[in-house]
Design an enzyme around this catalytic site. Structure first.
Site, PDB file in Angstrom:
ATOM      1  CE1 TYR A 145      -1.571   3.265   6.381  1.00 49.08           C
ATOM      2  CE2 TYR A 145      -1.529   4.446   8.464  1.00 49.08           C
ATOM      3  CZ  TYR A 145      -1.088   3.405   7.666  1.00 49.08           C
ATOM      4  OH  TYR A 145      -0.148   2.526   8.132  1.00 49.08           O
ATOM      5  NE  ARG A 195       1.456   7.145   0.973  1.00 52.36           N
ATOM      6  CZ  ARG A 195       1.807   8.387   1.333  1.00 52.36           C
ATOM      7  NH1 ARG A 195       1.907   8.717   2.591  1.00 52.36           N
ATOM      8  NH2 ARG A 195       2.043   9.312   0.415  1.00 52.36           N
ATOM      9  CD  GLN A 249       3.933  -9.538   2.419  1.00 55.58           C
ATOM     10  OE1 GLN A 249       4.652  -9.167   3.328  1.00 55.58           O
ATOM     11  NE2 GLN A 249       4.431 -10.080   1.323  1.00 55.58           N
ATOM     12  CG  ASN A 250       0.969  -5.033  -2.203  1.00 52.19           C
ATOM     13  OD1 ASN A 250       1.909  -5.099  -1.409  1.00 52.19           O
ATOM     14  ND2 ASN A 250       1.086  -5.267  -3.493  1.00 52.19           N
ATOM     15  CG  ASP A 307      -2.191  -1.966  -4.179  1.00 49.63           C
ATOM     16  OD1 ASP A 307      -2.837  -2.886  -4.727  1.00 49.63           O
ATOM     17  OD2 ASP A 307      -0.935  -1.961  -4.121  1.00 49.63           O
ATOM     18  CG  HIS A 329      -0.059  -6.630   5.950  1.00 45.16           C
ATOM     19  ND1 HIS A 329       1.189  -6.538   5.384  1.00 45.16           N
ATOM     20  CD2 HIS A 329       0.020  -7.672   6.840  1.00 45.16           C
ATOM     21  CE1 HIS A 329       1.999  -7.455   5.897  1.00 45.16           C
ATOM     22  NE2 HIS A 329       1.308  -8.168   6.770  1.00 45.16           N
ATOM     23  CB  THR A 378       7.049  -9.896  -0.684  1.00 41.97           C
ATOM     24  OG1 THR A 378       7.335  -9.847   0.715  1.00 41.97           O
ATOM     25  CG2 THR A 378       6.984 -11.339  -1.139  1.00 41.97           C
TER      26      THR A 378
END
Ligand code: APR
Length: 232
Positions: free
Chosen positions: A54, A57, A87-88, A90, A105, A172
């Site tokens: 992570y 990321r 859902q991202n 970022d 998320h 998506t």
């Protein structure tokens, strides 16, 4: 005039910012099996590997910039009450200027206590270290929802969808639940636009307009049309 616009986004909207989607790459995520890096079991087995994954990321996200699709959705707020459910993990919608963004998320720029998911904190820079702890003294992890974990704000998101007066879906594959089920909360009379180069199949959905296009082309075009009232 249409007021409340709800936009459900996924990895595809950030693809042209250089962040990879999940299912366009052979079931691997940046070369890793999801079970090795994005589950509670992975964290139990090898927290350092998960933390490092992570961290990488997060580095990618900080280096990425919002694209024309993120900016167009921010501009849509000039005329509409826009809520983005993403859902991202970022923060590109926020950096483009969108003010109401719900992160189903989680968001990678924050950390989370490993014993109480409600305790979250901003992260300075890209790195979360082993040994960084929350106020309860437990190890901090990325504030993201892993496979097998609950999506704590799914009910709030379902309510937002039920109140939509216009709905947009982009980037998506609708492969992951409960997020994928949100489209069914949108009222049947509400117009639903899907912007994706590979439009996902959605059964039992009425009033759908499919725009087969990449987000940076399809979303600005749709926003322009909505704002000039060509489409109602
Ligand atoms: N513009 C718009 N859509 C695109 C683009 C693009 N340039 N490129 C790809 N897409 C579309 C694909 O056609 C596909 O429909 O984006 C979608 C990507 O799907 P997924 O990779 O499955 O991503 P997503 O649906 O966001 O995944 C959901 O799964 O791994 C978990 O938690 C993770 O939030 C993620 C969830």
């Amino acid at each position: 005039m249409i007021k409340r616009v709800v936009v459900l986004t996924g990895a595809g909207i950030s693809a042209e910012s250089g962040l990879k989607t999940f299912r366009d790459s052979d079931g691997l995520w940046e070369g890793y099996n999801i079970e090795d890096v994005a589950t509670p079991q992975a964290w139990q087995r090898n927290p350092k590997l998960v933390q490092d994954f992570y961290n990488m990321r997060r580095k990618d996200v900080l280096a990425a910039k919002p694209n024309a699709a993120h900016f167009a959705l921010a501009k849509l707020e000039e005329q509409f009450d826009v809520t983005i459910i993403t859902q991202n993990i970022d923060d590109l919608h926020e950096r483009a200027g969108s003010t109401k963004v719900v992160h189903l998320h989680g968001i990678i720029t924050r950390s989370q206590s490993s014993i109480n998911p409600e305790l979250t904190y901003p992260i300075e820079g890209w790195e979360l270290r082993m040994g960084d702890v929350c106020e309860l003294g437990s190890q901090l992890r990325a504030h993201v929802v892993w496979f097998g974990e609950d999506v704590p704000i799914i009910e709030q998101a379902a309510k937002i969808c039920a109140d939509a007066e216009l709905f947009v879906l982009s980037g998506t594959s609708l492969a992951v639940y409960p997020a994928a089920g949100l489209v069914h909360y949108v009222k049947s009379g509400v117009k639903k636009y899907i912007v994706d180069p590979n439009v996902p199949a959605v059964s039992r959905l009425s009033n759908v307009v499919e725009l087969q296009a990449k987000a940076t082309i399809g979303i600005p075009k749709l926003v322009e049309e909505l704002m000039s009232n060509n489409i109602k």
